[in-house]
Design a protein around this motif. Structure first.
Motif, PDB file in Angstrom:
ATOM      1  N   UNK A 188      -1.228  -0.811   0.529  1.00 18.46           N
ATOM      2  CA  UNK A 188      -0.397  -1.666   1.268  1.00 18.46           C
ATOM      3  C   UNK A 188       0.712  -1.000   2.100  1.00 18.46           C
ATOM      4  N   UNK A 189       1.350  -0.124   1.295  1.00 15.54           N
ATOM      5  CA  UNK A 189       2.314   0.869   1.937  1.00 15.54           C
ATOM      6  C   UNK A 189       1.692   1.667   3.042  1.00 15.54           C
ATOM      7  N   UNK A 190       0.410   2.237   2.933  1.00 15.26           N
ATOM      8  CA  UNK A 190      -0.018   3.032   3.739  1.00 15.26           C
ATOM      9  C   UNK A 190      -0.675   2.121   5.024  1.00 15.26           C
ATOM     10  N   UNK A 191      -0.889   1.043   4.849  1.00 20.59           N
ATOM     11  CA  UNK A 191      -1.552  -0.130   5.904  1.00 20.59           C
ATOM     12  C   UNK A 191      -0.259  -0.431   6.591  1.00 20.59           C
ATOM     13  N   UNK A 192       0.726  -0.656   6.124  1.00 22.97           N
ATOM     14  CA  UNK A 192       1.923  -1.018   6.967  1.00 22.97           C
ATOM     15  C   UNK A 192       2.480   0.227   7.696  1.00 22.97           C
ATOM     16  N   UNK A 193       2.345   1.627   7.050  1.00 29.42           N
ATOM     17  CA  UNK A 193       2.830   2.500   7.791  1.00 29.42           C
ATOM     18  C   UNK A 193       2.244   2.843   9.081  1.00 29.42           C
ATOM     19  N   UNK A 194       0.561   2.896   8.966  1.00 29.80           N
ATOM     20  CA  UNK A 194      -0.392   2.705   9.948  1.00 29.80           C
ATOM     21  C   UNK A 194       0.007   1.670  11.141  1.00 29.80           C
ATOM     22  N   UNK A 195       0.197   0.592  10.633  1.00 24.14           N
ATOM     23  CA  UNK A 195       0.491  -0.411  11.597  1.00 24.14           C
ATOM     24  C   UNK A 195       1.722  -0.258  12.415  1.00 24.14           C
ATOM     25  N   UNK A 196       2.562   0.369  11.628  1.00 25.52           N
ATOM     26  CA  UNK A 196       3.916   0.727  12.587  1.00 25.52           C
ATOM     27  C   UNK A 196       3.496   1.734  13.601  1.00 25.52           C
ATOM     28  N   UNK A 197       2.592   2.757  13.051  1.00 25.68           N
ATOM     29  CA  UNK A 197       2.294   4.057  14.191  1.00 25.68           C
ATOM     30  C   UNK A 197       1.618   3.295  15.304  1.00 25.68           C
ATOM     31  N   UNK A 198       0.620   2.574  15.049  1.00 22.31           N
ATOM     32  CA  UNK A 198      -0.321   1.878  16.125  1.00 22.31           C
ATOM     33  C   UNK A 198       0.858   0.835  17.008  1.00 22.31           C
ATOM     34  N   UNK A 199       1.627   0.162  16.461  1.00 23.06           N
ATOM     35  CA  UNK A 199       2.380  -0.384  17.296  1.00 23.06           C
ATOM     36  C   UNK A 199       3.443   0.496  18.197  1.00 23.06           C
ATOM     37  N   UNK A 200       3.747   1.621  17.646  1.00 20.30           N
ATOM     38  CA  UNK A 200       4.627   2.510  18.574  1.00 20.30           C
ATOM     39  C   UNK A 200       3.634   2.932  19.652  1.00 20.30           C
ATOM     40  N   UNK A 201       2.342   3.478  19.319  1.00 24.44           N
ATOM     41  CA  UNK A 201       1.514   4.027  20.308  1.00 24.44           C
ATOM     42  C   UNK A 201       1.181   2.790  21.343  1.00 24.44           C
ATOM     43  N   UNK A 202       1.083   1.786  21.022  1.00 22.98           N
ATOM     44  CA  UNK A 202       0.683   0.394  21.949  1.00 22.98           C
ATOM     45  C   UNK A 202       1.965   0.490  22.965  1.00 22.98           C
ATOM     46  N   UNK A 203       3.426   0.624  22.565  1.00 21.02           N
ATOM     47  CA  UNK A 203       4.396   0.694  23.125  1.00 21.02           C
ATOM     48  C   UNK A 203       4.416   1.855  24.197  1.00 21.02           C
ATOM     49  N   UNK A 204       4.193   3.093  23.642  1.00 17.22           N
ATOM     50  CA  UNK A 204       4.234   4.134  24.390  1.00 17.22           C
ATOM     51  C   UNK A 204       3.276   3.975  25.589  1.00 17.22           C
ATOM     52  N   UNK A 205       1.916   3.640  25.185  1.00 18.12           N
ATOM     53  CA  UNK A 205       0.989   3.457  26.346  1.00 18.12           C
ATOM     54  C   UNK A 205       1.304   2.294  27.321  1.00 18.12           C
ATOM     55  N   UNK A 206       1.989   1.464  27.035  1.00 12.36           N
ATOM     56  CA  UNK A 206       2.468   0.624  27.783  1.00 12.36           C
ATOM     57  C   UNK A 206       3.718   0.967  28.970  1.00 12.36           C
TER      58      UNK A 206
END
Length: 513
Positions: A81-99
């Protein structure tokens, strides 16, 4: 009687004792069975107690294992669950960067579009200015755009012709100087180190007679002696009014030599009749064959060629009685072997192979009277028959350009053959062929536009071409000379080289009034 009584008493005792023994054993067996049942009950009771104890222990261990596995599973689940939360945060950051990047890209595209629009407007303005300038230039120069382009191209073509002629002249001069110097050194050394004798032979031989009376004896009664001699040798005897001489005529020089030796021996012996003629002809034939072998061995020794087949040596000796344009073929072959060996040493090629190829390059001429085909094809077949190497066979095949030379030895043999055959005094050429070659030279030169006159001089080794100065310029002379030389190379066969000499005369005339 006593014995019988004893036996009867023993039997009666046994009958009485057997039931008593059976009862005793029954009581003992019942007692043992009772104790066995008690022991069995005791063992069953103990087994039940042990099984109950083991059951309780197994239940306790199972509960412990279940508790441990549940603890580990909960821990692993927590980590995932901790790893999934970390990946979700990274994906969210990448999405913000792509935007953010997309937003910047859209801004850049808008700016680029604006610049493109500005550039197109500027190009339109430049086209208008250019068009206006062309109109002004046409008015000033009096030329249209097509006329100006044609004028520039004409000037450029003239400049390029001049540059091309200069470049061709420079390159040809440099290559000619280098090649001439090297070739002159090699060929001069080769010719200086080789001084072969050349013998010109004809198709007739003259045999001197001690007196004219000998002519009648040679003819014999009703011509039987002369017929026998002609039949055995294949030579025509010409007996005419020439004093004290008989002429032998035959294209085969070996047969002519046999007839000459036999006739001289008959004249010395004085006994001339068919049987004696046959004997002398046989002796002369054996003598000539021995001389042929000796000549072949002498040529092999002179050129330093080893391990040659005996039949090849005999064929070499036969070439002593063969001429080509007046040049003795054996002497020519020996000279070619020396020249090829010397040039091979100069250029670093195989000297022994060059000498061997040079010595037998014309071996086919020894059999051209007996076998159909060119001497090159016959020579190749002979070399293959006597197991010569592929390099030697190729040199024989390529020495008259029947095939393209592919080895250094083949090129050296070809060059040595040309040197030996083309040098002054080496050969006599048929007058008709000589005239045809001169006419062909002049015909080729006259076929070019701008040629006024041409003359083949120096025995066909130079052609002087007079050109029209108003058709061919000084720069175009170099190109025209090269084209004439190239056409001569493609359409003619000739020994050595032919110099193409172009002459252009420029005249300027004016009058003082």
């Amino acid at each position: 009687m006593t014995i019988y009584i004893g036996i009867i008493a023993f039997a009666a005792g046994l009958i009485i004792a057997f039931p008593l023994g059976v009862k005793y054993r029954k009581r003992i067996a019942e007692a043992e069975l009772g104790s066995a049942e008690d022991e069995a009950k005791r063992l069953v009771s103990e087994a039940l107690k042990t099984a109950e104890s083991k059951k309780k222990e197994a239940i306790v261990e199972a509960k412990d294992e279940i508790y441990r596995m549940r603890t580990e599973t909960e821990k692993e689940l927590k980590d995932r669950r901790s790893e999934v939360s970390r990946l979700e945060r990274r994906i969210q950051q990448k999405e913000e960067s792509l935007d953010r990047k997309l937003e910047n890209q859209e801004k850049k595209e808008e700016a680029l579009q604006k610049k493109m629009t500005e550039v197109e407007e500027q190009l339109k303005e430049a086209d208008l200015v250019k068009k206006h300038q062309f109109e002004m230039l046409e008015k000033i120069s009096g030329y249209t755009a097509d006329q100006a382009k044609e004028y520039l191209l004409t000037n450029l073509e003239n400049e390029l012709t001049h540059e091309k002629a200069l470049k061709i002249t420079q390159i040809e001069q440099r290559l000619k100087d280098e090649a001439d110097q090297k070739a002159r050194e090699i060929i001069t050394q080769a010719i200086q180190r080789c001084a072969a004798d050349h013998v010109a032979e004809v198709t007739v031989s003259v045999v001197p007679l001690p007196n004219d009376e000998m002519k009648g004896r040679i003819i014999g009664r009703e011509g039987r002696n002369i017929r026998t001699l002609e039949t055995l040798t294949g030579v025509d005897l010409i007996i005419d009014d020439t004093p004290e001489a008989i002429t032998l005529s035959c294209h085969d020089t070996v047969k002519r030599e046999i007839a000459r030796i036999a006739l001289e021996r008959l004249i010395q012996d004085g006994r001339i009749h068919p049987a004696r003629i046959e004997e002398m002809v046989d002796k002369a034939r054996r003598e000539v064959e021995q001389k042929i072998k000796q000549d072949g061995e002498r040529a092999v020794i002179e050129t330093g060629v080893h391990a040659m087949h005996p039949e090849l040596i005999k064929l070499l000796g036969r070439m002593r009685y063969r001429t080509s344009y007046g040049q003795n073929v054996l002497a020519h072959s020996v000279e070619v072997a020396h020249l090829a060996g010397i040039m091979a040493a100069e250029v670093g090629a195989d000297v022994n192979q060059a000498r061997r190829a040079g010595l037998i390059h014309d071996i086919g001429k020894a059999l051209t009277h007996e076998i159909e085909g060119s001497h090159v094809a016959i020579g190749v077949d002979i070399a293959k028959k006597y197991k010569e190497s592929p390099e030697i066979i190729h040199a024989i095949e390529a020495h008259h350009n029947d095939v393209e030379p592919k080895t250094i030895v083949a090129c050296l043999v070809q060059a040595a053959d040309a040197i030996s055959a083309a040098r002054p005094g080496a050969r006599r050429e048929n007058l008709e062929n000589y005239i045809k070659r001169l006419e062909k030279l002049e015909e080729i030169a006259n076929s070019f536009n701008g040629v006024e006159k041409c003359f083949a001089i120096q025995a066909g080794r130079e052609i002087r071409v007079m050109i029209k100065p108003d058709v061919i310029s000084d720069d175009q002379m170099v190109i025209t000379a090269r084209e004439i030389a190239k056409k001569i190379e493609d359409e003619m066969e000739y020994p050595g080289q032919i110099k193409v000499n172009l002459i252009r005369e420029t005249r300027s005339v004016d009058y003082a009034k």
